[in-house]
Structure formats: C-alpha cells, structure tokens
Design a protein around this motif. Structure first.
Motif, PDB file in Angstrom:
ATOM      1  N   ARG A 103       0.837  -1.207   0.000  1.00  0.00           N
ATOM      2  CA  ARG A 103       0.000   0.000   0.000  1.00  0.00           C
ATOM      3  C   ARG A 103       0.870   1.254   0.000  1.00  0.00           C
ATOM      4  NH1 ARG A 103      -1.811   3.815   3.021  1.00  0.00           N
ATOM      5  NH2 ARG A 103      -0.642   3.112   4.844  1.00  0.00           N
ATOM      6  N   ARG A 104       2.059   1.135   0.599  1.00  0.00           N
ATOM      7  CA  ARG A 104       2.966   2.283   0.689  1.00  0.00           C
ATOM      8  C   ARG A 104       3.848   2.416  -0.557  1.00  0.00           C
ATOM      9  NH1 ARG A 104       5.363   1.260   6.674  1.00  0.00           N
ATOM     10  NH2 ARG A 104       6.677   3.069   6.158  1.00  0.00           N
ATOM     11  N   PHE A 105       3.719   1.458  -1.469  1.00  0.00           N
ATOM     12  CA  PHE A 105       4.472   1.513  -2.724  1.00  0.00           C
ATOM     13  C   PHE A 105       3.659   2.307  -3.735  1.00  0.00           C
ATOM     14  CE2 PHE A 105       5.572  -0.720  -6.844  1.00  0.00           C
ATOM     15  CZ  PHE A 105       6.804  -0.091  -6.994  1.00  0.00           C
ATOM     16  N   GLU A 106       4.113   3.503  -4.071  1.00  0.00           N
ATOM     17  CA  GLU A 106       3.338   4.398  -4.922  1.00  0.00           C
ATOM     18  C   GLU A 106       4.175   4.922  -6.084  1.00  0.00           C
ATOM     19  OE1 GLU A 106       2.138   7.275  -1.969  1.00  0.00           O
ATOM     20  OE2 GLU A 106       0.215   6.239  -1.678  1.00  0.00           O
ATOM     21  N   PRO A 107       4.443   4.088  -7.054  1.00  0.00           N
ATOM     22  CA  PRO A 107       5.180   4.571  -8.238  1.00  0.00           C
ATOM     23  C   PRO A 107       4.313   5.567  -8.998  1.00  0.00           C
ATOM     24  CG  PRO A 107       4.324   2.375  -8.633  1.00  0.00           C
ATOM     25  CD  PRO A 107       4.054   2.668  -7.192  1.00  0.00           C
ATOM     26  N   PRO A 108       4.939   6.522  -9.668  1.00  0.00           N
ATOM     27  CA  PRO A 108       4.181   7.594 -10.337  1.00  0.00           C
ATOM     28  C   PRO A 108       3.629   7.174 -11.694  1.00  0.00           C
ATOM     29  CG  PRO A 108       6.512   7.953 -10.678  1.00  0.00           C
ATOM     30  CD  PRO A 108       6.401   6.726  -9.799  1.00  0.00           C
ATOM     31  N   VAL A 109       2.864   6.100 -11.724  1.00  0.00           N
ATOM     32  CA  VAL A 109       2.303   5.614 -12.986  1.00  0.00           C
ATOM     33  C   VAL A 109       0.831   5.274 -12.799  1.00  0.00           C
ATOM     34  CG1 VAL A 109       4.500   4.676 -13.802  1.00  0.00           C
ATOM     35  CG2 VAL A 109       2.963   3.213 -12.498  1.00  0.00           C
ATOM     36  N   ALA A 110       0.100   5.314 -13.882  1.00  0.00           N
ATOM     37  CA  ALA A 110      -1.283   4.850 -13.912  1.00  0.00           C
ATOM     38  C   ALA A 110      -1.345   3.667 -14.863  1.00  0.00           C
ATOM     39  CB  ALA A 110      -2.203   5.979 -14.381  1.00  0.00           C
ATOM     40  N   LEU A 111      -1.736   2.521 -14.352  1.00  0.00           N
ATOM     41  CA  LEU A 111      -1.772   1.310 -15.173  1.00  0.00           C
ATOM     42  C   LEU A 111      -2.953   1.355 -16.142  1.00  0.00           C
ATOM     43  CD1 LEU A 111      -0.980  -1.499 -12.542  1.00  0.00           C
ATOM     44  CD2 LEU A 111       0.610  -0.179 -13.966  1.00  0.00           C
ATOM     45  N   ALA A 112      -2.722   0.847 -17.340  1.00  0.00           N
ATOM     46  CA  ALA A 112      -3.802   0.749 -18.316  1.00  0.00           C
ATOM     47  C   ALA A 112      -4.843  -0.248 -17.828  1.00  0.00           C
ATOM     48  CB  ALA A 112      -3.239   0.297 -19.663  1.00  0.00           C
ATOM     49  N   SER A 113      -6.103   0.015 -18.128  1.00  0.00           N
ATOM     50  CA  SER A 113      -7.195  -0.856 -17.676  1.00  0.00           C
ATOM     51  C   SER A 113      -7.453  -1.966 -18.681  1.00  0.00           C
ATOM     52  CB  SER A 113      -8.471  -0.034 -17.469  1.00  0.00           C
ATOM     53  OG  SER A 113      -8.293   0.897 -16.430  1.00  0.00           O
TER      54      SER A 113
END
Length: 452
Positions: free
Chosen positions: A424-434
């Motif tokens: 939960r604390r791992f927050e890479p600056p990406v938005a995964l494709a759906s």
C-alpha cells in the motif's frame, strides 16, 4: 567402426543450420579418449562438444599441441587411474541422475569440456597444478558466448583461444571465473571422495575471487523511466495484443518478481488466502523453476493491479481451459518436449529489452530493474527489511518456511498484514492501463500458437 569425419561433418552441419536439439551418440572413442555415450542439449551444447571432439581427433592424429605440464626427463610411471574423459562422463551422468537443473548440467559440461581440451586426456591422478594454470590461461582468452557466435564456427577450442588473443577479447567477469572454479571444485572433490585422487589439484591455487565488496551494478527505474514504460502512447501499441506484454511489466513492478517467475505463472498460482488475493511464486508445475528456497513465497496483489483488472484477466484465462497465465511464452524445450533449462522468461525478457531500447534505455537495464525499483522505494518508505525480503524472495534472518502440502504455510498468514501494508505504501508515479474483459480473445483462439 565410427567414421569420425562424417560424424563431425554431419553434426557440424546440423549445428550450423540450427536443426540440432537433443543429440546422442554412443561408443565414441578417439585414440585414448573414450567418450562413451554422449548426449547434448541444443545447438550451443552440441557445438561445445564438437570442439572437444575435434580436438581429440587432432590429438589422435598427432596434430594437436600438447598442453603445458610438468616436464621430466625420467619416464612417467604408469597409472591405473581412469582417464579424465571417463570421469567427466561419469560426473555428468551423476548430475543428470540427481535431476539437477538443465542449466547446471549444461554449464558443468562446458567447463569440463574446456578443461579436457586444454589439459589433455590424462589419468585423473596425473592432473596437477600446471594443468589448472593452463586452463586459467586458456579461459582468459575465451570469447564470451564463443560456441554460438558465427565468427568462431568450425574452430577448435585452441583456435578459438588464439583468435581471442589476436582480438584482445575482454577478460571474463569475476562471476564467470568463480563459476568455472566451482564446477571444477565439485568435480575434483568428487574424485577425492571416491578415492580416485588423494587431493584436489585446485588446492593451493587460491580461493574464489572475493566479490563481497563489489557494488551491485543493478539499478531501479527512475520515475521518469517508469512513466515512459507505462505511458499509453507507447505501452498500448506494444502490449495490447499479447497477455504477457500487458501484464508482465505490471506484475514485475508491483511484485518485484524475477522475469522467469512472472513468465512461468499458472492460473492455479493466483489464489485467495484468508481473504487476500495474491500470487504464489513456487515450483508447483511443469517447467517451473525457483532460484532458492527463500524464493518460495506468496505476494499479495497490490490494489492498482486489482483496479487494472488483473483478476478479470485471470477469469478470462480460466475460460480458455489453458492452465498457464501466459501461454504464448514457450518454456524452451527440445524436440522430445523435455525442458532444456532456458525457462519461460527468455522471450518476455528479450521483448521487454527491445521495448526499452525504443526510448533510449542504456544497455544492461532490463526487466530486473522492476525488482530494484520495488525494493528501493519500499526502503525509502521505511518498510522493514524483513518484510521487503518476504515480498521479493530474498534470504531473511529467520528460516524460510519449507514447501509443505498445504499452501497456507507458504503464504505465512501471520505476516500477511505487513506485506499488504508495505505494498500500500508503494506508490510509483504511474497509472496502469485498464484491462477490457475479453481483450485477448482473438489471440487465444488459435491453439497452435499456445505453448504447454
């Protein structure tokens, strides 16, 4: 009577045109070199053996240079010990009987065949320090991947080494040298244990090269690189037609798993334990491989993976009736269907490396950087090192649980909240494709394109 010339020419031609897979010959004896029954796996292994075999033929015809050894004017006493070639054959057979990994067996064959060609086929009790030194001198000039490079086809081991000297090839890495020493050590220690020699000729030659203070050359992806990898304008055209391209990088990012661990996943490896969906990385089915005991683990699915539709994809794959998550990836097998040790990850690794090159990533940065990314960012978020180790499959201070019949032991439910919170604390600056349900139906229809 075996026609050695025809045997060499036929095998070499098959190796050249890439038709060699598994290759077996029996009753091979050249002069004093008794090869017995020889089995090779794949073109590289066959080409490697052909060079040793050719060297033996040249030696039998008196056209090979004798290896450096201790010289004496007195006649050498007759030895009743078996020849080096015979014990190498026995050693390889023992490794195969113990069902060691194909990689281990192929690598051992490579080291020992190089040693046989360089040291000569002497009785095993006559192998001394000069033979070891001659081997190291030869290995120094052995070009990387020489057995599969067209420039060295048709050359004997000695000729390849001379070409390496002329080309001033780089010295082997410390890792390569230590691997050669480990394989030789296992071989000669086995001869000591069976009372064929009094002591290993490696004794007194120094220990392995110390690499404990070497810096880890692997690095994580930068935030900018992660954004490039998963940017829709790049990612969608590259990944949208193949499941492993779509989900492989996403799983690599959010699990820190090795490329082969991701590529070899079966549907049955995706399970819910105590209400938590996750992935088991283990050796539980055909051709699956695990690096170490600590690699056996259960990694909870991070919420971004669930939100991107990973469980919907798993549901779609179950409808196909195929047991694997990424059936377009081959295991790497011989014609007999027997795995040859390359694993499922090779194609995914190559395809992803080619993808990285499209936006100028430097050589050496590959899928494994996801693993460094997860570990680094969790460390920066002050996640306990033991929790990170449980997620990535690194060794921990406490004993790693042994694989038991019931998978819940591997899931380690007591520490599940720690791992879930860490992710939960791992927050890479990406938005995964759906993922769109049914997205890969078109490429899953043709069963001929799917691998077991």
């Amino acid at each position: 009577m075996v026609d050695f010339k025809k045997l060499l020419e036929g095998a070499q031609q098959a190796a050249d045109d890439g038709s060699v897979r598994d290759w077996t010959a029996t009753g091979l004896r050249v002069g004093k070199v008794d090869f017995g029954t020889v089995t090779t796996s794949g073109p590289e292994d066959t080409a490697d053996f052909l060079k040793v075999f050719e060297a033996a033929v040249l030696a039998a015809e008196g056209r090979a240079t004798a290896p450096i050894s201790a010289k004496s004017s007195a006649p050498a006493p007759i030895s009743s010990a078996p020849l080096l070639s015979a014990e190498i054959a026995n050693h390889i057979a023992d490794l195969e009987r113990r069902k060691l990994s194909p990689d281990t067996i192929t690598e051992s064959k490579h080291t020992l065949r190089l040693f046989l060609a360089l040291a000569g086929d002497v009785p095993v009790d006559k192998v001394k320090a000069p033979h070891i030194r001659f081997f190291w001198n030869g290995v120094r000039w052995w070009p990387a991947n020489a057995t599969v490079k067209p420039a060295y086809k048709g050359l004997s081991i000695h000729e390849i080494i001379e070409r390496g000297k002329a080309e001033d090839v780089p010295a082997p890495s410390t890792h390569t040298l230590n691997k050669h020493r480990q394989r030789l050590s296992v071989f000669f220690n086995g001869l000591v244990d069976t009372d064929l020699i009094a002591k290993s000729p490696l004794k007194g030659m120094g220990p392995e090269i110390d690499t404990s203070t070497d810096l880890d050359t692997g690095r994580p992806f930068t935030d900018q690189e992660l954004q490039q990898i998963f940017h829709p304008s790049r990612f969608l055209p590259w990944a949208q037609d193949l499941p492993h391209r779509w989900w492989g990088p996403m799983l690599g990012l959010y699990t820190g798993a090795r490329v082969n661990e991701v590529a070899q996943l079966y549907l049955d490896d995706v399970r819910q334990v105590k209400g938590v969906w996750g992935v088991f990385f283990w050796k539980n089915a055909r051709a699956q491989k695990i690096k170490t005991q600590s690699s056996i683990r259960f990694v909870p699915l991070a919420q971004p993976l669930i939100d991107a539709g990973f469980l919907k994809f798993v549901e779609d794959m179950r409808k196909t009736g195929h047991p694997r998550l990424f059936p377009h990836l081959p295991a790497g097998t011989s014609k007999s269907g027997k795995p040859n040790g390359t694993g499922y990850g090779r194609q995914l690794s190559r395809q992803f490396a080619a993808y990285l090159k499209t936006f100028g990533m430097e050589k050496g940065v590959a899928f494994h950087a996801f693993r460094h990314t997860l570990s680094t960012k969790l460390t920066e978020a002050e996640v306990d090192i033991n929790v990170i180790a449980m997620l990535t499959g690194h060794a921990r201070k406490q004993q790693v649980p042994v694989l038991e019949t019931h998978y819940i032991h591997i899931a380690e439910v007591k520490t599940m909240p720690d791992r879930t919170e860490a992710l939960r604390r791992f927050e890479p600056p990406v938005a995964l494709a759906s993922y769109a349900q049914g997205q890969f139906d078109a490429v899953l229809i043709d069963k001929g394109m799917l691998h077991p």
